[in-house]
Scaffold this motif. Structure first.
Motif, PDB file in Angstrom:
ATOM      1  N   GLY A  26      34.716  -9.343 -33.018  1.00  0.00           N
ATOM      2  CA  GLY A  26      35.308 -10.155 -31.920  1.00  0.00           C
ATOM      3  C   GLY A  26      36.991 -10.422 -31.605  1.00  0.00           C
ATOM      4  O   GLY A  26      36.514 -11.039 -30.680  1.00  0.00           O
ATOM      5  N   ALA A  27      37.409  -9.953 -32.814  1.00  0.00           N
ATOM      6  CA  ALA A  27      39.292  -9.738 -32.700  1.00  0.00           C
ATOM      7  C   ALA A  27      38.995 -11.861 -32.806  1.00  0.00           C
ATOM      8  O   ALA A  27      40.521 -12.231 -31.937  1.00  0.00           O
ATOM      9  N   GLY A  28      38.247 -12.047 -33.028  1.00  0.00           N
ATOM     10  CA  GLY A  28      38.531 -14.083 -32.753  1.00  0.00           C
ATOM     11  C   GLY A  28      38.602 -14.702 -31.044  1.00  0.00           C
ATOM     12  O   GLY A  28      39.064 -15.723 -30.888  1.00  0.00           O
ATOM     13  N   ILE A  29      37.826 -13.626 -30.381  1.00  0.00           N
ATOM     14  CA  ILE A  29      37.980 -14.251 -28.979  1.00  0.00           C
ATOM     15  C   ILE A  29      36.911 -13.997 -28.484  1.00  0.00           C
ATOM     16  O   ILE A  29      36.850 -14.786 -27.468  1.00  0.00           O
ATOM     17  N   ARG A  30      35.982 -12.975 -28.876  1.00  0.00           N
ATOM     18  CA  ARG A  30      34.472 -12.779 -28.078  1.00  0.00           C
ATOM     19  C   ARG A  30      33.409 -12.713 -29.308  1.00  0.00           C
ATOM     20  O   ARG A  30      33.911 -12.343 -30.768  1.00  0.00           O
ATOM     21  N   GLU A  31      32.482 -13.412 -28.333  1.00  0.00           N
ATOM     22  CA  GLU A  31      31.162 -13.380 -29.803  1.00  0.00           C
ATOM     23  C   GLU A  31      31.021 -11.577 -29.818  1.00  0.00           C
ATOM     24  O   GLU A  31      31.280 -10.443 -29.008  1.00  0.00           O
ATOM     25  N   SER A  32      30.538 -11.059 -31.118  1.00  0.00           N
ATOM     26  CA  SER A  32      29.753 -10.076 -31.209  1.00  0.00           C
ATOM     27  C   SER A  32      28.552  -9.764 -32.233  1.00  0.00           C
ATOM     28  O   SER A  32      28.292 -11.430 -32.705  1.00  0.00           O
ATOM     29  N   HIS A  65      30.329 -13.429 -24.395  1.00  0.00           N
ATOM     30  CA  HIS A  65      29.306 -14.001 -25.126  1.00  0.00           C
ATOM     31  C   HIS A  65      28.643 -12.381 -25.488  1.00  0.00           C
ATOM     32  O   HIS A  65      28.388 -11.640 -24.654  1.00  0.00           O
ATOM     33  N   VAL A  66      27.248 -12.483 -26.658  1.00  0.00           N
ATOM     34  CA  VAL A  66      27.049 -11.197 -25.740  1.00  0.00           C
ATOM     35  C   VAL A  66      25.559 -10.930 -25.247  1.00  0.00           C
ATOM     36  O   VAL A  66      25.038 -11.625 -25.530  1.00  0.00           O
ATOM     37  N   HIS A  67      25.476  -9.934 -25.145  1.00  0.00           N
ATOM     38  CA  HIS A  67      24.778  -9.133 -23.981  1.00  0.00           C
ATOM     39  C   HIS A  67      24.426  -7.790 -24.105  1.00  0.00           C
ATOM     40  O   HIS A  67      25.184  -7.400 -23.719  1.00  0.00           O
ATOM     41  N   LEU A  68      23.111  -7.472 -24.703  1.00  0.00           N
ATOM     42  CA  LEU A  68      22.542  -5.894 -24.594  1.00  0.00           C
ATOM     43  C   LEU A  68      21.853  -5.192 -23.432  1.00  0.00           C
ATOM     44  O   LEU A  68      20.933  -6.079 -22.155  1.00  0.00           O
ATOM     45  N   ALA A  69      21.991  -4.476 -22.485  1.00  0.00           N
ATOM     46  CA  ALA A  69      22.171  -3.791 -22.157  1.00  0.00           C
ATOM     47  C   ALA A  69      20.286  -3.564 -21.581  1.00  0.00           C
ATOM     48  O   ALA A  69      20.451  -3.398 -23.542  1.00  0.00           O
ATOM     49  N   GLY A  70      19.557  -3.614 -21.172  1.00  0.00           N
ATOM     50  CA  GLY A  70      17.950  -3.056 -22.082  1.00  0.00           C
ATOM     51  C   GLY A  70      17.763  -1.675 -22.552  1.00  0.00           C
ATOM     52  O   GLY A  70      16.764  -2.213 -23.784  1.00  0.00           O
ATOM     53  N   ALA A  71      18.228  -0.759 -21.435  1.00  0.00           N
ATOM     54  CA  ALA A  71      18.275   0.818 -22.827  1.00  0.00           C
ATOM     55  C   ALA A  71      18.929   0.394 -24.167  1.00  0.00           C
ATOM     56  O   ALA A  71      19.192   1.957 -24.719  1.00  0.00           O
ATOM     57  N   GLY A 114       8.032 -14.106 -35.621  1.00  0.00           N
ATOM     58  CA  GLY A 114       8.553 -14.228 -36.679  1.00  0.00           C
ATOM     59  C   GLY A 114       9.911 -13.384 -36.941  1.00  0.00           C
ATOM     60  O   GLY A 114      10.384 -12.753 -38.276  1.00  0.00           O
ATOM     61  N   HIS A 115      10.584 -12.260 -36.020  1.00  0.00           N
ATOM     62  CA  HIS A 115      11.794 -12.488 -36.174  1.00  0.00           C
ATOM     63  C   HIS A 115      12.824 -13.477 -36.541  1.00  0.00           C
ATOM     64  O   HIS A 115      12.906 -14.817 -36.467  1.00  0.00           O
ATOM     65  N   THR A 116      13.974 -12.955 -36.404  1.00  0.00           N
ATOM     66  CA  THR A 116      15.172 -14.089 -37.723  1.00  0.00           C
ATOM     67  C   THR A 116      16.594 -13.586 -37.105  1.00  0.00           C
ATOM     68  O   THR A 116      16.327 -12.727 -36.395  1.00  0.00           O
ATOM     69  N   ALA A 117      16.760 -14.723 -36.282  1.00  0.00           N
ATOM     70  CA  ALA A 117      17.537 -14.828 -35.583  1.00  0.00           C
ATOM     71  C   ALA A 117      19.171 -15.507 -36.457  1.00  0.00           C
ATOM     72  O   ALA A 117      18.758 -16.605 -36.826  1.00  0.00           O
ATOM     73  N   LEU A 118      20.350 -14.859 -36.245  1.00  0.00           N
ATOM     74  CA  LEU A 118      21.109 -15.772 -37.295  1.00  0.00           C
ATOM     75  C   LEU A 118      22.465 -15.526 -36.593  1.00  0.00           C
ATOM     76  O   LEU A 118      22.442 -15.209 -35.839  1.00  0.00           O
ATOM     77  N   ILE A 119      23.527 -17.272 -37.237  1.00  0.00           N
ATOM     78  CA  ILE A 119      24.435 -17.511 -35.296  1.00  0.00           C
ATOM     79  C   ILE A 119      25.251 -17.734 -36.915  1.00  0.00           C
ATOM     80  O   ILE A 119      25.286 -18.777 -37.447  1.00  0.00           O
ATOM     81  N   VAL A 120      26.283 -16.877 -37.028  1.00  0.00           N
ATOM     82  CA  VAL A 120      27.648 -17.317 -37.452  1.00  0.00           C
ATOM     83  C   VAL A 120      29.130 -17.628 -37.100  1.00  0.00           C
ATOM     84  O   VAL A 120      29.060 -17.764 -35.528  1.00  0.00           O
ATOM     85  N   PRO A 121      29.680 -18.991 -37.239  1.00  0.00           N
ATOM     86  CA  PRO A 121      29.933 -19.793 -36.936  1.00  0.00           C
ATOM     87  C   PRO A 121      32.135 -18.971 -36.464  1.00  0.00           C
ATOM     88  O   PRO A 121      31.834 -18.602 -37.925  1.00  0.00           O
ATOM     89  N   ASN A 122      32.428 -19.784 -35.607  1.00  0.00           N
ATOM     90  CA  ASN A 122      33.793 -19.459 -35.743  1.00  0.00           C
ATOM     91  C   ASN A 122      33.877 -17.753 -35.596  1.00  0.00           C
ATOM     92  O   ASN A 122      35.264 -17.768 -36.467  1.00  0.00           O
ATOM     93  N   PHE A 123      33.418 -17.085 -34.720  1.00  0.00           N
ATOM     94  CA  PHE A 123      33.665 -15.875 -35.211  1.00  0.00           C
ATOM     95  C   PHE A 123      33.703 -15.138 -36.202  1.00  0.00           C
ATOM     96  O   PHE A 123      34.208 -13.978 -37.172  1.00  0.00           O
ATOM     97  N   ALA A 124      33.190 -15.380 -37.181  1.00  0.00           N
ATOM     98  CA  ALA A 124      32.908 -14.697 -38.406  1.00  0.00           C
ATOM     99  C   ALA A 124      34.341 -14.684 -39.472  1.00  0.00           C
ATOM    100  O   ALA A 124      33.951 -14.215 -39.871  1.00  0.00           O
TER     101      ALA A 124
END
Ligand SMILES: [Zn+2]
Length: 159
Positions: A26-32, A65-71, A114-124
């Motif tokens: 993320g380099a402190g500037i974008r989500e990863s 922000h994170v975004h994944l292509a379907g493939a 049942g899937h778990t999603a974690l969110i880490v603040p401040n770009f980890a």
């Protein structure tokens, strides 16, 4: 199936590696972000492997922000079938706090119950800010419950 009591576990070493990679990518500037792979028992799941979003989709972090292509998901399933592991959670960073955005709620990375999603603040930026981490369990149909922050144990973290 995963109930709120069935917490995931991860060793300290893996956790440290995961946070470090999320911070660097993320380099402190974008989500990863990453999928967390592991195996489940009746009572818990151990996270043993990661697939970082930008490794399976070169543009995953390009929008900030994170975004994944379907493939890209196919590459995750390939890794699962090669290793015998399953996707048991996902994680992504936020610039500020670890609350779920509307988009996080409406577009689960894996839309199963049942899937778990974690969110880490401040770009980890901090490995030790366990209290700041958000843990959300998908109940299906875009409904989520918030679980307590990770708990520190001798062998690792309970997520
Ligand atoms: Zn988010």
């Amino acid at each position: 199936m995963a109930s709120p009591d069935n917490r995931l576990r991860i060793s300290w070493y893996k956790w440290w590696r995961l946070m470090r990679q999320l911070r660097l990518r993320g380099a402190g500037i974008r989500e990863s972000g990453a999928f967390l792979l592991g195996s489940r028992t009746v009572t818990c799941g151990w996270v043993t492997d990661f697939v970082f979003y930008d490794d399976i989709d070169p543009y995953a972090l390009a929008q900030g922000h994170v975004h994944l292509a379907g493939a890209a998901l196919n590459r995750v399933w390939d890794r699962c079938s090669a290793t015998g592991l399953e996707v048991i959670a996902d994680v992504h960073t936020h610039p500020g706090s670890s609350g779920q955005s509307l988009s996080d709620q409406n577009h689960p990375m894996i839309a199963i119950r049942g899937h778990t999603a974690l969110i880490v603040p401040n770009f980890a930026s901090s490995v030790l800010n366990l209290r700041g981490i958000g843990i959300y369990r998908h109940l299906g149909a875009r409904k989520w419950i918030s679980l307590p922050s990770p708990r520190a144990g001798l062998r690792g973290l309970k997520l």
